[in-house]
Structure formats: C-alpha cells, structure tokens
Design an enzyme around this catalytic site. Structure first.
Site, PDB file in Angstrom:
ATOM      1  N   HIS A  86       1.630  -6.834  16.037  1.00 35.14           N
ATOM      2  CA  HIS A  86       2.267  -8.074  16.472  1.00 35.14           C
ATOM      3  C   HIS A  86       3.458  -8.435  15.581  1.00 35.14           C
ATOM      4  O   HIS A  86       3.283  -8.648  14.382  1.00 35.14           O
ATOM      5  CB  HIS A  86       1.220  -9.193  16.411  1.00 35.14           C
ATOM      6  CG  HIS A  86       1.711 -10.520  16.876  1.00 35.14           C
ATOM      7  ND1 HIS A  86       1.661 -11.642  16.086  1.00 35.14           N
ATOM      8  CD2 HIS A  86       2.252 -10.901  18.048  1.00 35.14           C
ATOM      9  CE1 HIS A  86       2.146 -12.673  16.760  1.00 35.14           C
ATOM     10  NE2 HIS A  86       2.512 -12.257  17.948  1.00 35.14           N
ATOM     11  N   HIS A 146      11.384 -14.458  16.157  1.00 33.76           N
ATOM     12  CA  HIS A 146      10.370 -15.221  16.894  1.00 33.76           C
ATOM     13  C   HIS A 146      10.785 -16.661  17.188  1.00 33.76           C
ATOM     14  O   HIS A 146      10.745 -17.121  18.324  1.00 33.76           O
ATOM     15  CB  HIS A 146       9.040 -15.239  16.132  1.00 33.76           C
ATOM     16  CG  HIS A 146       7.995 -16.032  16.860  1.00 33.76           C
ATOM     17  ND1 HIS A 146       7.801 -17.385  16.648  1.00 33.76           N
ATOM     18  CD2 HIS A 146       7.120 -15.670  17.824  1.00 33.76           C
ATOM     19  CE1 HIS A 146       6.838 -17.820  17.445  1.00 33.76           C
ATOM     20  NE2 HIS A 146       6.413 -16.794  18.167  1.00 33.76           N
TER      21      HIS A 146
HETATM   22  O1  G3P Z   1       2.419 -10.805  22.199  1.00 33.32           O
HETATM   23  C1  G3P Z   1       1.735 -11.998  22.161  1.00 33.32           C
HETATM   24  C2  G3P Z   1       2.291 -13.021  21.247  1.00 33.32           C
HETATM   25  O2  G3P Z   1       3.409 -12.537  20.572  1.00 33.32           O
HETATM   26  C3  G3P Z   1       2.616 -14.281  21.893  1.00 33.32           C
HETATM   27  O3  G3P Z   1       2.816 -15.325  20.993  1.00 33.32           O
HETATM   28  O4  G3P Z   1       4.137 -16.892  19.706  1.00 33.32           O
HETATM   29  O5  G3P Z   1       3.453 -14.771  18.663  1.00 33.32           O
HETATM   30  O6  G3P Z   1       5.214 -14.786  20.390  1.00 33.32           O
HETATM   31  P1  G3P Z   1       3.954 -15.428  19.894  1.00 33.32           P
HETATM   32 CA    CA Z   2       5.715 -12.515  20.652  1.00 32.17          CA
END
Ligand code: G3P
Ligand code: CA
Length: 291
Positions: A40, A82
């Site tokens: 992630h 992000h």
């Molecule tokens: O891939 C799932 C996740 O990235 C969604 O939440 O806020 O980390 O982009 P976020």
């Molecule tokens: Ca994400």
C-alpha cells in the site's frame, strides 16, 4: 474421491470440532492459493509512502504488487502523492512558506520536484522525491512488479483519467501483457472508474468502497473489483460480491485495505478476499498459508 465426499468424511472424522471452525469463503478464483498481497503506497511502513524507495522496498521483499495514488500539478504533470496537499509528506511548508495550504494542484512540476518527500519519514530517506507517474511506472517495470493505480481526488483534475491512460499507453503499460495481469485502475469515484472503463475497456478496474449488495449489479457493468476497507466487510459480503460477474466476464473480486497485522490478515483470508492491501506486505504474506 469426489470433493463433497471428502468434505463429508472430514466432517465425520473431526466431529463437532469442525462445526466450531470459522466459515471459510471461496475466493473469486475458486480458492486457489492465498490472496494477492499489495504493498500500500509501496511498502509504506518501511519507506516513505508513494516514493520510488517504497517501490524498491516492496521489491526487496519480493512483493509483486504495489498500490499508488495519482494526482496532477498546476502545469499538468501526473505525480504520485496521497494527500491533495504537499504539507504532510514533504517539506513544502518550509520551502514555500507563503503558499499555504500547499495543494499539489497549485504547484508546478518543477516546484514539486524540489521538495524532500523522505525526511518527514526518516532521515535515512532525506532527499527522496515526489515521483512523477512516468518515473513511478518506470521503476515498477524495472522490478517486474504490477501496479494497482488509484486515481485520487479526480474531481480536482478534470480529464485525469484520459491523461493517465495516455501516459500508461506511452509507457507500454496498455499492451496485452500488462492488461492481462499487471495493471488495475481503481478509485473512490465511481464516475472516474466508469470513465476509465469507457475509454479503455480492456483495463481491469476496481471501485474503492463497500456498496450495498443491491447496488452491485450497477457497479459490475464497469468494474472487476469491489475494494472495501476490511472493517466494513464480512464473509457474507465477500461471497455476495463474488456472485456477480464483473466487466470482463469473471466473478467480481475483492481487494481489501489496509491490513497490517497477522490476525486481521487471517480473518479476511477466511472471508475469501482475493487481495490484501497492506503497509506491511511482508507481515501479511508471512501470515498466510503458502500458495
Ligand atoms: O488501495 C486502497 C487504499 O489506498 C484506499 O485508501 O486513503 O489509502 O488511498 P487510501
Ligand atoms: Ca490509495
């Protein structure tokens, strides 16, 4: 022996103990092997999120899939970040003190390229940069990894879907080899995912969220995955998603996020999820039964 006969024999042998075991739900692939593990924002527990260093760290751990977030600068460069602001994960506040709230859409690519995107995480990563999407996919390709690309805040960036697909095409990411199993595009915005599907129907897509089961047929017209937070799902929900056929004629899959510990990894594996998105992909991988 027929599978059903094996199951009946096993249940007889285990007796009531078997009845106490948690229900295990089949994955969309028919329960072959463990869920796919996705790093992630890269391996973001160990290196600054969404940097090339986080991609490298995932590669060092032999993690095949990385997830990232794509946004756009004022002069139209796609970058990997992000938040819609540069404040948390760079030194923008220090370098450009007059530019609050440091929205990425208000900065040029050259300005973003000056920022340190590593020191906030650890001095060991001082000098890491906010990568352009082009730099990012290049690094993923070098490692022979696969990409779960999130179109982040698309409402702020009109046309970002078409631009992203063009860049992916230019970089060789829309050929048959990549489309087959190396690229998924996802978003919290259903409109954005639908646009990606309409522009390039061959691209595998995912919707981030937990739609009601009643709404799943509408999503299945343009997505291959429903990707919910782990706290919002159950085995029953995952099974319900799997019962629908997605945009490419296969059962809808479920990639869940953000799972960072062994127990939760085992729990959602029992639900039958197809993928687990994690800041600690090594921890999740090591918690799962080997494929
Ligand atoms: O891939 C799932 C996740 O990235 C969604 O939440 O806020 O980390 O982009 P976020
Ligand atoms: Ca994400």
């Amino acid at each position: 022996m027929h599978a059903r006969a094996i199951a009946a024999t096993t249940t007889a042998l285990l007796g009531t103990a078997a009845l106490l075991l948690p229900l295990s739900h089949a994955r969309a692939d028919g329960d072959r092997g463990s869920p796919t593990v996705i790093a992630h924002r890269g391996a973001s527990a160990y290196a600054p999120e969404n940097t090339l260093a986080a991609v490298d760290k995932a590669a060092e751990m032999d993690i095949a899939w990385v997830e990232n977030d794509v946004q756009r600068t004022r002069d139209g460069e796609l970058v990997v970040l992000h938040d819609d602001s540069l404040q948390r994960t760079t030194d923008a506040e220090e370098v450009f003190p007059e530019r609050a709230p440091w929205k990425v859409k208000d900065f040029t690519a050259a300005e973003v390229a000056r920022l340190d995107a590593g020191s906030w995480f650890s001095p060991a990563y001082a000098g890491a940069r906010v990568p352009t999407l082009q730099q990012y996919v290049h690094r993923v390709e070098i490692h022979h990894q696969k990409l779960l690309l999130e179109v982040k805040n698309p409402e702020l960036y009109p046309g970002i879907e078409k631009q992203t697909l063009k860049l992916l095409s230019n970089e060789g990411w829309l050929d048959q080899r990549h489309l087959a199993d190396r690229l998924i595009v996802q978003s919290f915005s259903a409109d954005s995912v639908r646009t990606v599907h309409q522009l390039k129907p061959g691209v595998k897509t995912g919707f981030l969220g937990t739609p009601s089961v009643a709404d799943l047929p509408a999503y299945a017209a343009f997505v291959d995955q429903i990707n919910p937070s782990y706290g919002s799902i159950s085995g029953g929900y995952v099974s319900a998603v799997h019962a629908f056929t997605g945009a490419h004629g296969r059962p809808l899959e479920v990639f869940t996020w953000t799972v960072n510990d062994e127990n939760t990894a085992r729990l959602v594996t029992g639900y039958g999820v197809d993928g687990i998105i994690s800041n600690k992909p090594d921890v999740v991988r090591d918690a799962l039964p080997s494929a």
